[in-house]
Each structure stands twice: as structure tokens, then as C-alpha cells.
Design a protein around this motif. Structure first.
Motif, mmCIF file in Angstrom:
data_model
loop_
_atom_site.group_PDB
_atom_site.id
_atom_site.type_symbol
_atom_site.label_atom_id
_atom_site.label_comp_id
_atom_site.label_asym_id
_atom_site.label_seq_id
_atom_site.Cartn_x
_atom_site.Cartn_y
_atom_site.Cartn_z
ATOM 1 N N UNK A 16 0.937 38.991 -0.936
ATOM 2 C CA UNK A 16 -0.520 39.603 -0.537
ATOM 3 C C UNK A 16 -0.452 40.872 -1.396
ATOM 4 N N UNK A 17 -1.699 40.906 -2.684
ATOM 5 C CA UNK A 17 -1.357 41.787 -3.666
ATOM 6 C C UNK A 17 -1.853 42.996 -2.605
ATOM 7 N N UNK A 18 -2.714 43.313 -1.938
ATOM 8 C CA UNK A 18 -3.285 44.656 -1.151
ATOM 9 C C UNK A 18 -2.385 45.241 -0.986
ATOM 10 N N UNK A 19 -1.157 44.793 -0.035
ATOM 11 C CA UNK A 19 -0.308 45.325 0.760
ATOM 12 C C UNK A 19 1.066 45.658 -0.444
ATOM 13 N N UNK A 20 1.056 44.766 -1.380
ATOM 14 C CA UNK A 20 2.178 45.599 -2.303
ATOM 15 C C UNK A 20 1.575 46.001 -3.246
ATOM 16 N N UNK A 21 -0.033 46.315 -3.414
ATOM 17 C CA UNK A 21 -0.322 46.821 -5.083
ATOM 18 C C UNK A 21 -0.147 48.748 -3.837
ATOM 19 N N UNK A 22 -0.298 48.886 -2.902
ATOM 20 C CA UNK A 22 -0.877 49.868 -1.634
ATOM 21 C C UNK A 22 1.144 50.464 -1.714
ATOM 22 N N UNK A 23 1.924 49.652 -1.734
ATOM 23 C CA UNK A 23 3.154 49.959 -1.675
ATOM 24 C C UNK A 23 3.604 50.416 -2.624
ATOM 25 N N UNK A 24 3.405 49.540 -4.469
ATOM 26 C CA UNK A 24 4.155 50.337 -5.343
ATOM 27 C C UNK A 24 3.334 51.812 -5.671
ATOM 28 N N UNK A 25 1.783 51.892 -5.342
ATOM 29 C CA UNK A 25 1.838 52.849 -5.488
ATOM 30 C C UNK A 25 2.006 54.301 -4.596
ATOM 31 N N UNK A 26 2.397 53.178 -3.426
ATOM 32 C CA UNK A 26 2.775 55.036 -3.185
ATOM 33 C C UNK A 26 4.230 55.351 -3.056
ATOM 34 N N UNK A 27 4.881 54.912 -3.528
ATOM 35 C CA UNK A 27 6.530 54.840 -4.101
ATOM 36 C C UNK A 27 5.992 56.024 -5.667
ATOM 37 N N UNK A 28 5.054 55.257 -6.541
ATOM 38 C CA UNK A 28 5.209 55.526 -7.540
ATOM 39 C C UNK A 28 4.442 57.403 -7.930
#
Length: 67
Positions: A16-28
């Protein structure tokens, strides 16, 4: 029957690239003291990302230029 090649469709099938992208950006954003940063800039990020992917697919830019 022997298979020579097995292909996997990973884009939003296995991962789920959308979910992992969102999580990574939120963490950053959070690590830089901006806990609402991704929510604040998500629409702009997605618009720019879409244009960059289009340019990459059309050969107008390269992965090394994006990196």
C-alpha cells in the motif's frame, strides 16, 4: 511446467504505497517539529508528485534528476 519468469504487481496490490508514503511524510514532518505538516501540505505534495511522475514516465526527467 517450468516457469522462467514470475511477475508480481506490487503497486497497491502487495504494498500500500499511498499509506506508507503518508506515514513516512508524517513522520518526517513530525521529526522537524511540524506534526500537522503533512496534513497542511498533502494536496500540494500530491499535485507536485503527480507532475513529477508524469514527467518521469514521459522521459522528460530521470530518476537521478529527481534524487
Amino acid at each position: 511446467m517450468k516457469y522462467e519468469i514470475i511477475l508480481f504487481d506490487v503497486d497497491d496490490t502487495l504494498f500500500d504505497f499511498s499509506m506508507s508514503e503518508g506515514m513516512a511524510l508524517h513522520k518526517a514532518f513530525s521529526e522537524f517539529g511540524l506534526p500537522t505538516g503533512f496534513a497542511d501540505y498533502e494536496a500540494h505534495y500530491k499535485e507536485i508528485s503527480k507532475l513529477l511522475w508524469r514527467d518521469l514516465e514521459q522521459g522528460l526527467t530521470t530518476l537521478s534528476e529527481l534524487g
